[in-house]
Design a protein around this motif. Structure first.
Motif, PDB file in Angstrom:
ATOM      1  N   PRO A 118      14.831 -72.234  12.199  1.00 17.51           N
ATOM      2  CA  PRO A 118      15.495 -72.350  10.938  1.00 17.51           C
ATOM      3  C   PRO A 118      15.237 -73.747  10.511  1.00 17.51           C
ATOM      4  O   PRO A 118      15.800 -74.670  11.078  1.00 17.51           O
ATOM      5  N   GLY A 119      14.680 -73.974   9.362  1.00 17.35           N
ATOM      6  CA  GLY A 119      14.434 -75.213   8.978  1.00 17.35           C
ATOM      7  C   GLY A 119      13.249 -76.315   9.156  1.00 17.35           C
ATOM      8  O   GLY A 119      12.745 -77.130   8.740  1.00 17.35           O
ATOM      9  N   GLN A 120      12.451 -75.653  10.321  1.00 18.41           N
ATOM     10  CA  GLN A 120      11.568 -76.342  10.822  1.00 18.41           C
ATOM     11  C   GLN A 120      10.407 -75.459  11.613  1.00 18.41           C
ATOM     12  O   GLN A 120      10.813 -74.410  12.019  1.00 18.41           O
ATOM     13  N   THR A 121       9.132 -76.013  11.878  1.00 17.81           N
ATOM     14  CA  THR A 121       8.301 -75.486  12.551  1.00 17.81           C
ATOM     15  C   THR A 121       7.722 -76.486  13.527  1.00 17.81           C
ATOM     16  O   THR A 121       7.088 -77.644  13.232  1.00 17.81           O
ATOM     17  N   LEU A 122       7.658 -76.226  14.968  1.00 13.49           N
ATOM     18  CA  LEU A 122       7.115 -77.142  15.877  1.00 13.49           C
ATOM     19  C   LEU A 122       5.720 -76.537  16.457  1.00 13.49           C
ATOM     20  O   LEU A 122       5.795 -75.423  16.509  1.00 13.49           O
ATOM     21  N   HIS A 123       4.898 -77.639  16.617  1.00 14.03           N
ATOM     22  CA  HIS A 123       3.534 -77.075  17.062  1.00 14.03           C
ATOM     23  C   HIS A 123       3.127 -77.871  18.256  1.00 14.03           C
ATOM     24  O   HIS A 123       3.202 -78.962  18.301  1.00 14.03           O
ATOM     25  N   ALA A 124       2.547 -77.286  18.945  1.00 16.42           N
ATOM     26  CA  ALA A 124       1.867 -77.910  20.276  1.00 16.42           C
ATOM     27  C   ALA A 124       0.696 -76.975  20.732  1.00 16.42           C
ATOM     28  O   ALA A 124       0.372 -75.750  20.427  1.00 16.42           O
ATOM     29  N   GLU A 125      -0.243 -77.752  21.392  1.00 14.23           N
ATOM     30  CA  GLU A 125      -1.475 -77.210  21.627  1.00 14.23           C
ATOM     31  C   GLU A 125      -1.841 -77.792  23.065  1.00 14.23           C
ATOM     32  O   GLU A 125      -1.394 -78.911  23.451  1.00 14.23           O
ATOM     33  N   ALA A 126      -2.593 -76.867  24.120  1.00 19.48           N
ATOM     34  CA  ALA A 126      -2.881 -77.562  25.477  1.00 19.48           C
ATOM     35  C   ALA A 126      -4.299 -76.757  25.865  1.00 19.48           C
ATOM     36  O   ALA A 126      -4.663 -75.918  25.242  1.00 19.48           O
ATOM     37  N   GLY A 127      -4.897 -77.496  26.702  1.00 22.68           N
ATOM     38  CA  GLY A 127      -6.273 -77.165  27.078  1.00 22.68           C
ATOM     39  C   GLY A 127      -6.253 -77.030  28.576  1.00 22.68           C
ATOM     40  O   GLY A 127      -5.554 -77.791  29.115  1.00 22.68           O
ATOM     41  N   GLY A 128      -6.828 -76.275  29.421  1.00 23.34           N
ATOM     42  CA  GLY A 128      -7.206 -76.306  30.628  1.00 23.34           C
ATOM     43  C   GLY A 128      -8.364 -75.597  31.177  1.00 23.34           C
ATOM     44  O   GLY A 128      -9.122 -74.991  30.560  1.00 23.34           O
ATOM     45  N   GLN A 129      -8.696 -75.679  32.655  1.00 23.44           N
ATOM     46  CA  GLN A 129      -9.703 -75.144  33.169  1.00 23.44           C
ATOM     47  C   GLN A 129      -9.410 -73.555  33.250  1.00 23.44           C
ATOM     48  O   GLN A 129     -10.535 -72.788  33.182  1.00 23.44           O
ATOM     49  N   THR A 130      -8.466 -73.022  33.279  1.00 23.22           N
ATOM     50  CA  THR A 130      -8.192 -71.626  33.182  1.00 23.22           C
ATOM     51  C   THR A 130      -7.149 -71.372  32.013  1.00 23.22           C
ATOM     52  O   THR A 130      -6.320 -72.383  31.681  1.00 23.22           O
ATOM     53  N   MET A 131      -6.972 -70.007  31.532  1.00 21.90           N
ATOM     54  CA  MET A 131      -6.088 -69.575  30.548  1.00 21.90           C
ATOM     55  C   MET A 131      -4.543 -70.054  31.083  1.00 21.90           C
ATOM     56  O   MET A 131      -3.750 -70.478  30.252  1.00 21.90           O
ATOM     57  N   TYR A 132      -4.471 -69.657  32.262  1.00 26.65           N
ATOM     58  CA  TYR A 132      -3.041 -69.841  32.935  1.00 26.65           C
ATOM     59  C   TYR A 132      -2.716 -71.432  33.098  1.00 26.65           C
ATOM     60  O   TYR A 132      -1.559 -71.553  32.741  1.00 26.65           O
ATOM     61  N   ALA A 133      -3.666 -72.017  33.272  1.00 25.75           N
ATOM     62  CA  ALA A 133      -3.042 -73.442  33.371  1.00 25.75           C
ATOM     63  C   ALA A 133      -2.953 -74.091  31.743  1.00 25.75           C
ATOM     64  O   ALA A 133      -2.134 -74.933  31.560  1.00 25.75           O
ATOM     65  N   ALA A 134      -3.677 -73.710  31.009  1.00 25.89           N
ATOM     66  CA  ALA A 134      -3.414 -74.032  29.683  1.00 25.89           C
ATOM     67  C   ALA A 134      -2.100 -73.602  29.235  1.00 25.89           C
ATOM     68  O   ALA A 134      -1.391 -74.513  28.540  1.00 25.89           O
TER      69      ALA A 134
END
Length: 105
Positions: free
Chosen positions: A57-73
Motif C-alpha cells: 500500500p502506497g509504494q512499489t519496491l523493485h529488485a533484480e538479480a542475476g546468476g549462473q543458474t535460475m535458482y542462484a538468481a
C-alpha cells in the motif's frame, strides 16, 4: 501475500514456481496487510536473470538479480528484496508521527 511468476523465454516449471514462492514467503511476514509480488524469470545471453516488483500500500519496491543458474538468481533476489523491505519498514517507523499530547519533552 500473492506471488505471480512469469517467464520470458523461460518455461516456469512447477519446481521453479514453488522455489520462488518458498524463497519470497519470508517477505510476506514483514507485512500485516496484503501485498502482491510479480516475478519475471528470463535469460539474458548466458546469465539467468530475475526481477520482482512488490506492491505494498502506497509504494512499489523493485529488485533484480542475476546468476549462473535460475535458482542462484532467485536466492540473490530474495535477499535483496528482504533488505529492501526491512529498509522500507525502518524508514516508515522513523517518520511515524508522535502520539497526540506528547510534546517530546
Amino acid at each position: 501475500m500473492r506471488i505471480e511468476t512469469f517467464g520470458k523465454d523461460v518455461e516456469v516449471t512447477p519446481a521453479l514456481q514453488s522455489y520462488v514462492e518458498e524463497k519470497l514467503a519470508r517477505i510476506g511476514k514483514h507485512f500485516d496487510q496484503h501485498c502482491e509480488t510479480r516475478v519475471t524469470l528470463k535469460l539474458q545471453k548466458t546469465e539467468h536473470h530475475v526481477d520482482a516488483s512488490v506492491n505494498i500500500p502506497g509504494q512499489t519496491l523493485h529488485a533484480e538479480a542475476g546468476g549462473q543458474t535460475m535458482y542462484a538468481a532467485i536466492d540473490l533476489l530474495a535477499d535483496k528484496l528482504d533488505r529492501l523491505v526491512i529498509k522500507h519498514k525502518e524508514k516508515k517507523q522513523q517518520h511515524a508521527p508522535l502520539p497526540v499530547g506528547d510534546n517530546g519533552g
